[in-house]
Scaffold this active site. Structure first.
Site, PDB file in Angstrom:
ATOM      1  N   VAL A  99       5.429  -1.988  -3.249  1.00 26.20           N
ATOM      2  CA  VAL A  99       6.327  -1.097  -2.505  1.00 26.20           C
ATOM      3  C   VAL A  99       5.560  -0.012  -1.767  1.00 26.20           C
ATOM      4  O   VAL A  99       5.978   0.432  -0.689  1.00 26.20           O
ATOM      5  CB  VAL A  99       7.385  -0.487  -3.454  1.00 26.20           C
ATOM      6  CG1 VAL A  99       6.742   0.485  -4.450  1.00 26.20           C
ATOM      7  CG2 VAL A  99       8.497   0.197  -2.684  1.00 26.20           C
ATOM      8  N   ASP A 100       4.413   0.419  -2.316  1.00 23.31           N
ATOM      9  CA  ASP A 100       3.631   1.457  -1.642  1.00 23.31           C
ATOM     10  C   ASP A 100       3.054   0.945  -0.327  1.00 23.31           C
ATOM     11  O   ASP A 100       3.055   1.657   0.686  1.00 23.31           O
ATOM     12  CB  ASP A 100       2.517   1.986  -2.562  1.00 23.31           C
ATOM     13  CG  ASP A 100       1.637   0.887  -3.128  1.00 23.31           C
ATOM     14  OD1 ASP A 100       2.017  -0.309  -3.097  1.00 23.31           O
ATOM     15  OD2 ASP A 100       0.543   1.231  -3.646  1.00 23.31           O
ATOM     16  N   ARG A 101       2.589  -0.292  -0.315  1.00 23.14           N
ATOM     17  CA  ARG A 101       2.066  -0.871   0.927  1.00 23.14           C
ATOM     18  C   ARG A 101       3.177  -1.023   1.961  1.00 23.14           C
ATOM     19  O   ARG A 101       2.985  -0.726   3.144  1.00 23.14           O
ATOM     20  CB  ARG A 101       1.414  -2.229   0.654  1.00 23.14           C
ATOM     21  CG  ARG A 101       0.122  -2.160  -0.130  1.00 23.14           C
ATOM     22  CD  ARG A 101      -0.344  -3.547  -0.542  1.00 23.14           C
ATOM     23  NE  ARG A 101      -0.699  -4.372   0.610  1.00 23.14           N
ATOM     24  CZ  ARG A 101      -0.890  -5.697   0.523  1.00 23.14           C
ATOM     25  NH1 ARG A 101      -0.736  -6.314  -0.637  1.00 23.14           N
ATOM     26  NH2 ARG A 101      -1.221  -6.382   1.601  1.00 23.14           N
ATOM     27  N   THR A 128      -6.707   4.292  -5.883  1.00 27.73           N
ATOM     28  CA  THR A 128      -7.347   3.559  -6.977  1.00 27.73           C
ATOM     29  C   THR A 128      -7.789   2.185  -6.481  1.00 27.73           C
ATOM     30  O   THR A 128      -8.909   1.741  -6.729  1.00 27.73           O
ATOM     31  CB  THR A 128      -6.375   3.417  -8.155  1.00 27.73           C
ATOM     32  OG1 THR A 128      -5.922   4.718  -8.547  1.00 27.73           O
ATOM     33  CG2 THR A 128      -7.063   2.751  -9.331  1.00 27.73           C
TER      34      THR A 128
END
Length: 242
Positions: A99-101, A128
């Site tokens: 979801v972050d991408r 990270t």
């Protein structure tokens, strides 16, 4: 409306308060700290918060904890962001993407500077893990890469070899080092810079959209045009609910 936006990553949780559309405060909580207690304190300091929106990649246990402190203890409705292929014209190469991408690509595609609107975007998240995603000017995701980030690569060297220590210092050059610490630091920085620049060479018309904790550092070594967007994921959260 006072809306709390949260980006729960693998190293830290970032938050910001949106009040009637304006960002009025922001902060960061390390995952190694008392996250539940600190989130509770933030909610008390920001009260009243009418709604919370969460993007999370840090696991089910962390999700359950945040739901407990935000919804159950504080009584604030919490919406968890889910990937939605085709939303706002962004077509994904595959739908199991993190979801972050997805949020970073959504924000890069829709909220870059006007002169970059029609350009291909190289969306680079330097946390990270480091991810690089290619998005055409028409909003078509053309795939990407996932590799260890700078700190993770240094940790891998320290845990998998007998004589190399964990180097905590931030890398600053990509020239050959004159001691083991500089060789490691400069080496991992050279690797991730070369990976980004390989895609810059492949897509010479593209704009590089950098985000994540090491994004500002890497901006010094990126060729071509670039913009540094430290809150790209949270910018995507706001767009996801439009």
């Amino acid at each position: 409306m006072r809306i709390l936006e949260l980006d729960s990553g693998n190293t830290r949780l970032k938050w910001r308060l949106r009040d009637a559309g304006d960002i009025t405060s922001r902060g960061v909580i390390d995952n190694d700290s008392d996250v539940q207690g600190e989130v509770s304190d933030v909610l008390k300091q920001l009260a009243p918060v009418r709604q919370a929106r969460l993007a999370i990649v840090s696991g089910q246990e962390r999700l359950e904890m945040l739901c407990q402190v935000i919804e159950v203890q504080s009584g604030i409705p919490l919406s968890v962001v889910k990937v939605s292929d085709g939303q706002l014209g962004l077509s994904l190469a595959y739908t199991t993407i993190g979801v972050d991408r997805w949020l970073a690509m959504l924000a890069a595609h829709h909220s870059s500077a006007e002169k970059y609107k029609e350009k291909t975007k190289l969306v680079v998240s330097c946390g990270t893990a480091m991810t690089v995603d290619v998005v055409s000017g028409e909003g078509v995701h053309q795939g990407g890469f996932i590799v260890p980030g700078l700190q993770l690569m240094k940790k891998a060297l320290s845990t998998s070899t007998a004589q190399l220590e964990l180097i905590e210092a931030t890398a600053s050059e990509i020239t050959p080092g004159w001691n083991s610490a500089d060789c490691i630091n400069n080496g991992v920085l050279a690797m991730v810079s070369a990976m980004i620049n390989a895609q810059v060479d492949r897509y010479p018309e593209a704009i590089v959209c950098l985000t994540g904790g090491d994004g500002e550092l890497l901006s010094r070594f990126v060729g071509g045009e670039w913009e540094y967007r430290p809150e790209l994921v949270m910018d995507g959260i706001a767009l996801a609910f439009d």
